[in-house]
Design a protein around this motif. Structure first.
Motif, short mmCIF file in Angstrom:
data_model
loop_
_atom_site.label_atom_id
_atom_site.label_comp_id
_atom_site.label_asym_id
_atom_site.label_seq_id
_atom_site.Cartn_x
_atom_site.Cartn_y
_atom_site.Cartn_z
N ASP A 1 -0.39 13.57 -6.30
CA ASP A 1 0.00 13.03 -5.10
C ASP A 1 0.85 11.97 -5.41
O ASP A 1 0.40 10.91 -6.04
CB ASP A 1 -1.32 12.38 -4.17
CG ASP A 1 -2.17 13.71 -3.84
OD1 ASP A 1 -1.46 14.76 -3.42
OD2 ASP A 1 -3.51 13.36 -3.83
N VAL A 2 2.17 11.79 -5.00
CA VAL A 2 3.19 10.84 -5.51
C VAL A 2 3.51 10.16 -4.32
O VAL A 2 3.49 10.71 -3.10
CB VAL A 2 4.15 11.47 -6.16
CG1 VAL A 2 3.68 11.97 -7.47
CG2 VAL A 2 4.90 12.43 -5.35
N VAL A 3 4.50 9.16 -4.52
CA VAL A 3 5.18 8.49 -3.52
C VAL A 3 6.40 8.74 -3.83
O VAL A 3 6.93 8.43 -5.06
CB VAL A 3 4.85 7.13 -3.22
CG1 VAL A 3 3.52 7.09 -2.54
CG2 VAL A 3 5.00 6.38 -4.55
N ARG A 4 7.69 8.85 -2.97
CA ARG A 4 8.93 8.88 -3.28
C ARG A 4 9.71 7.87 -2.50
O ARG A 4 9.33 7.66 -1.31
CB ARG A 4 9.49 10.32 -3.03
CG ARG A 4 11.02 10.50 -3.17
CD ARG A 4 11.44 11.61 -2.77
NE ARG A 4 10.81 12.90 -3.53
CZ ARG A 4 11.62 13.18 -4.88
NH1 ARG A 4 12.57 12.55 -5.42
NH2 ARG A 4 10.88 14.03 -5.57
N GLY A 5 10.76 7.05 -3.20
CA GLY A 5 11.46 6.15 -2.47
C GLY A 5 12.63 5.96 -3.47
O GLY A 5 13.04 6.41 -4.12
N ALA B 1 1.00 -1.29 -0.01
CA ALA B 1 0.00 -0.10 0.16
C ALA B 1 0.88 1.27 0.09
O ALA B 1 0.24 2.40 -0.40
CB ALA B 1 -1.01 -0.03 1.15
N ASP B 2 2.25 1.33 0.43
CA ASP B 2 3.09 2.32 0.43
C ASP B 2 3.40 2.90 -0.93
O ASP B 2 3.95 3.70 -1.25
CB ASP B 2 4.22 2.05 1.16
CG ASP B 2 5.03 0.89 0.73
OD1 ASP B 2 4.40 -0.15 0.06
OD2 ASP B 2 6.07 0.97 0.70
N HIS B 3 2.92 1.99 -2.10
CA HIS B 3 3.29 2.31 -3.32
C HIS B 3 2.38 3.37 -4.04
O HIS B 3 2.49 3.65 -5.04
CB HIS B 3 3.48 0.93 -4.30
CG HIS B 3 4.59 0.12 -4.12
ND1 HIS B 3 5.13 -0.14 -2.79
CD2 HIS B 3 5.37 -0.37 -5.07
CE1 HIS B 3 6.17 -0.76 -2.92
NE2 HIS B 3 6.49 -1.02 -4.03
N ILE B 4 1.28 3.70 -3.19
CA ILE B 4 0.43 4.51 -3.82
C ILE B 4 0.14 5.56 -2.53
O ILE B 4 0.30 5.27 -1.61
CB ILE B 4 -1.08 3.95 -4.15
CG1 ILE B 4 -1.50 2.96 -3.06
CG2 ILE B 4 -0.86 2.96 -5.49
CD1 ILE B 4 -2.76 2.50 -3.48
N HIS B 5 -0.36 6.61 -2.80
CA HIS B 5 -0.71 7.77 -1.85
C HIS B 5 -1.80 7.25 -1.12
O HIS B 5 -2.98 6.67 -1.36
CB HIS B 5 -1.00 9.12 -2.54
CG HIS B 5 -1.07 10.18 -1.57
ND1 HIS B 5 -2.20 10.66 -1.00
CD2 HIS B 5 -0.11 11.25 -1.43
CE1 HIS B 5 -1.77 11.80 -0.41
NE2 HIS B 5 -0.60 12.23 -0.57
N HIS B 6 -1.74 7.86 0.31
CA HIS B 6 -3.06 7.21 0.97
C HIS B 6 -4.32 7.59 0.82
O HIS B 6 -5.20 6.86 1.11
CB HIS B 6 -2.66 8.04 2.59
CG HIS B 6 -2.89 9.17 2.72
ND1 HIS B 6 -2.31 10.16 2.42
CD2 HIS B 6 -4.20 9.76 3.19
CE1 HIS B 6 -2.84 11.44 2.69
NE2 HIS B 6 -4.22 11.15 3.17
N PHE C 1 7.01 9.01 -7.82
CA PHE C 1 6.23 7.84 -8.73
C PHE C 1 4.89 8.18 -8.43
O PHE C 1 4.34 8.30 -7.36
CB PHE C 1 6.80 6.43 -8.54
CG PHE C 1 6.01 5.47 -9.03
CD1 PHE C 1 5.98 5.33 -10.23
CD2 PHE C 1 5.06 4.73 -8.36
CE1 PHE C 1 5.05 4.34 -11.16
CE2 PHE C 1 4.34 3.87 -8.99
CZ PHE C 1 4.23 3.44 -10.38
N TYR C 2 4.08 8.34 -9.62
CA TYR C 2 2.71 8.45 -9.88
C TYR C 2 2.21 7.33 -10.50
O TYR C 2 2.29 7.20 -11.53
CB TYR C 2 2.39 9.56 -10.26
CG TYR C 2 0.74 10.07 -10.50
CD1 TYR C 2 -0.05 10.25 -9.62
CD2 TYR C 2 0.36 9.81 -11.62
CE1 TYR C 2 -1.39 10.42 -9.59
CE2 TYR C 2 -1.01 9.98 -12.04
CZ TYR C 2 -2.04 10.29 -10.83
OH TYR C 2 -3.19 10.23 -11.02
#
Length: 503
Positions: free
Chosen positions: A426-430, A369-374, A440-441
Motif C-alpha cells: 500500500d503506497v502513496v503517490r504524489g 498523515a497523507d504521507h502514509i496509507h490510510h 512511495f512506501y
C-alpha cells in the motif's frame, strides 16, 4: 454581576491610592522621574484591568470570541493548517464531521481586533496552494492573527425567537520554538546552562560549539567579539540540532530572531559553572539571559499566549520517527514541557466575564498523515497518543479536554496498491520536490507504540528491526468545485473538537 461590581470597586479603590502614594514618595524624597514611573505603571495596570473587564463582559454576553492558538515546532505545517482550516470553514463542502456546518448561515473574514499584531496572510498562502504551479507557503516566523466571524442559527425551540448570533474565531499563529521559551521563566542561567550543555555533549551537532566554548574563558573580562562568537556558534548548533530532528532547541528566538536579530538580548550562550566576577563574560551572559526572559518571553506570554482558550499543537511525528529513537524521546519530553506552558482547565462563566482565560481544549495532532496509507493512520494516532500521554494526563487532571489524532490539513497524495517482489504494498503517490510523480512506501509502523517508545526511552541509536522513511511532496494541483475547500484528512474532526461546542 456582583463579582463585576466588586472588581470595579477595587479599581476605584486602586485609583484613590495613587494620591496617597504620591504623598508618600514625596516624604521619602524619591525623585520625580521615579515617582512618575511608579504612578504610570499603576495607571497602566488599572486601565488594563478595566479594559479586560469590559471586553470580557461584551464577549460573554453579546458576541462570543473563541481564541484558538495554533502552534507546533518547525516544519509541522502550521501555516498550511490555518490556511486550509479557514478555507474549509468558509466553504464547508468537505466538512461532514463538523457538526455546526449546517447551522452556520454565513462566514466571513473581518479585520483582526489587535492592530499591533501582523495579520495572517491568508489570501497569499491560499494562492500559493491553489495556483497552477502550487507550492508550500512561507513558514511561520512570528506571531500573526486572523479573525473569522460566523452567523449562526441557534438550534432548539428558541432558535426562531432569538435570531442569529455572531461568533468570532480569532486564530493566533505563533512559532512553537517561542512556546518552549516559557519553560525558561522558572530557570536560572546556571540551570539552563547545565541542561543545554548536557544536550550539546550528547549530540554530534554540538561538537563545534563545545570546541569554541573550550577556547573561551567565562571568568575573563567581557568583550563583545568573544560574546558574538559564542552566540553565533551556539545558534549554529541549535539550527543543526533542529535539522537533525531534535525539538528542545531553546532559546527559540535564536532560531527565529525577527526584529531582535543581532541585539544583545540574543547575544549569549550557555556557560559551565564557575567563577563569575563583576564585569566578566559569565556575569554579562547571566544578565542577558535574565533580560531575555524579562523583555522577550514575558511580554509574549502576557500579550498573546495568556489570552488563548483553545489550542492545537501540531507535531511532525513521522519526521521524528525517521530521525531515530533519540529524536522521538526528545519529542516526547518536549510535548510534556509544552503542556507546562499552558494553563489547562475550565473557566466558569463569571471568571470569563472578568476576562480570565484558561486553555479548555488541547488537540495534539500528528500532521502529514497523507504521507502514509490510510490503513496505517490508526497506528500513527496510537503513537501520537503514547507520545503525549504524560502531557494529556496532566491536562485531563486539571480539567481540560484533550485529544490526539492524525491528520493532513492539505492532502497532497493519492493512495495505490502496487506489486513488489511478489508482495502487495500500500503506497502513496504524489509530486516530489523535483517535480516528478513518484509512488512511495514508507515502511510499516508498528501496531504497538511501545516498539517505538521503548527504544527511544532507552537511548537507542537506531531502530533495530526497521527503518522508517519519509518523502517530501509538493502540494497537488487542485480543482475546487463551488462550496468546497481544499482536500484534507480529518480536518473536520479537528474543527469539531476545537470549536464545535462554541457554535
Amino acid at each position: 454581576m456582583r463579582a463585576i461590581a466588586r472588581r470595579a470597586a477595587r479599581v476605584q479603590s486602586f485609583s484613590l491610592t495613587t494620591g496617597a502614594l504620591n504623598a508618600y514618595v514625596e516624604r521619602v524624597n524619591i525623585g520625580k522621574e521615579a515617582t512618575d514611573l511608579i504612578l504610570n505603571d499603576i495607571a497602566d495596570r488599572i486601565l488594563r484591568g478595566v479594559e479586560t473587564v469590559q471586553g470580557g463582559v461584551h464577549e460573554a454576553l453579546f458576541e462570543p470570541v473563541i481564541r484558538l492558538g495554533v502552534t507546533g515546532l518547525s516544519r509541522s505545517g502550521k501555516t498550511v493548517f490555518i490556511t486550509s482550516l479557514v478555507a474549509n470553514l468558509l466553504d464547508r463542502g468537505r466538512m461532514p464531521q463538523f457538526g455546526p456546518a449546517t447551522a452556520i448561515t454565513a462566514a466571513y473574514l473581518q479585520p483582526q481586533p489587535d492592530d499591533t499584531v501582523p495579520r495572517f496572510d491568508y489570501e497569499a498562502h491560499l494562492s500559493a496552494l491553489t495556483s497552477p504551479e502550487p507550492h508550500w507557503p512561507e513558514s511561520t516566523r512570528a506571531v500573526s492573527e486572523l479573525r473569522l466571524s460566523f452567523k449562526v442559527r441557534p438550534a432548539g425551540l428558541l432558535g426562531g425567537l432569538t435570531g442569529q448570533k455572531t461568533v468570532h474565531l480569532d486564530i493566533v499563529d505563533y512559532p512553537g520554538e517561542w512556546l518552549l521559551d516559557l519553560g525558561l521563566m522558572e530557570k536560572s542561567f546556571a540551570e539552563w546552562s547545565a541542561e543545554a550543555l548536557q544536550a550539546a555533549r550528547d549530540r554530534a551537532e554540538g561538537e563545534a560549539f563545545l570546541a569554541v566554548l573550550d577556547a573561551a574563558d567565562p571568568s575573563a573580562k567581557q568583550d563583545e567579539p568573544t560574546a558574538k562568537s559564542l552566540a553565533q556558534s551556539f545558534t549554529a548548533y541549535l539550527q543543526s540540532a533542529r535539522a537533525a530532528g531534535y525539538s528542545d532547541c531553546t532559546p527559540g528566538r535564536f532560531l527565529l530572531p525577527g526584529e531582535l536579530d543581532g541585539s544583545p538580548v540574543l547575544t549569549f550562550a550557555p556557560l559551565p559553572a564557575g567563577e563569575a566576577p563583576r564585569g566578566s563574560l559569565h556575569r554579562e551572559f547571566e544578565r542577558r539571559f535574565d533580560a531575555y526572559k524579562r523583555e522577550v518571553v514575558k511580554p509574549f506570554f502576557r500579550d498573546h499566549f495568556s489570552r488563548i482558550d483553545r489550542q492545537v499543537v501540531l507535531v511532525d511525528a513521522l519526521g521524528a520517527i525517521h530521525s531515530g529513537p533519540k529524536a522521538v524521546e526528545d519529542l516526547r519530553r518536549t510535548m510534556a514541557d509544552i503542556l507546562l506552558a499552558f494553563r489547562p482547565g475550565r473557566v466558569g462563566r463569571i471568571m470569563s466575564l472578568l476576562g480570565q482565560h484558561k486553555v479548555e481544549k488541547i488537540l495534539f495532532a500528528a500532521t502529514k498523515a497523507d504521507h502514509i496509507h490510510h490503513n496505517q493512520h490508526p497506528r500513527l494516532t496510537a503513537i501520537m497518543e503514547a507520545l503525549v500521554r504524560d502531557a494529556r494526563d496532566r491536562a485531563d487532571f486539571a480539567g481540560a479536554s484533550t485529544q490526539a489524532m492524525s491528520l493532513a490539513a492539505l492532502r497532497a497524495t493519492v493512495e495505490e496498491t502496487m506489486e513488489h517482489q511478489g508482495q502487495s504494498l500500500d503506497v502513496v503517490r504524489g509530486m516530489t520536490e523535483g517535480g516528478k510523480q513518484a509512488a512511495f512506501y514508507p515502511g510499516e509502523l508498528p501496531e504497538d507504540p511501545a516498539h517505538i517508545l521503548s527504544p527511544a526511552r532507552k537511548g537507542a541509536e537506531r531502530w533495530l528491526d526497521a527503518q522508517y522513511e519519509i518523502m517530501k511532496f509538493r502540494p497537488a494541483r487542485l480543482t475546487l468545485r463551488p462550496g468546497e475547500g481544499p482536500p484534507h484528512i480529518r480536518l473536520d474532526r479537528a474543527a469539531e473538537f476545537l470549536i464545535g461546542d462554541k457554535l
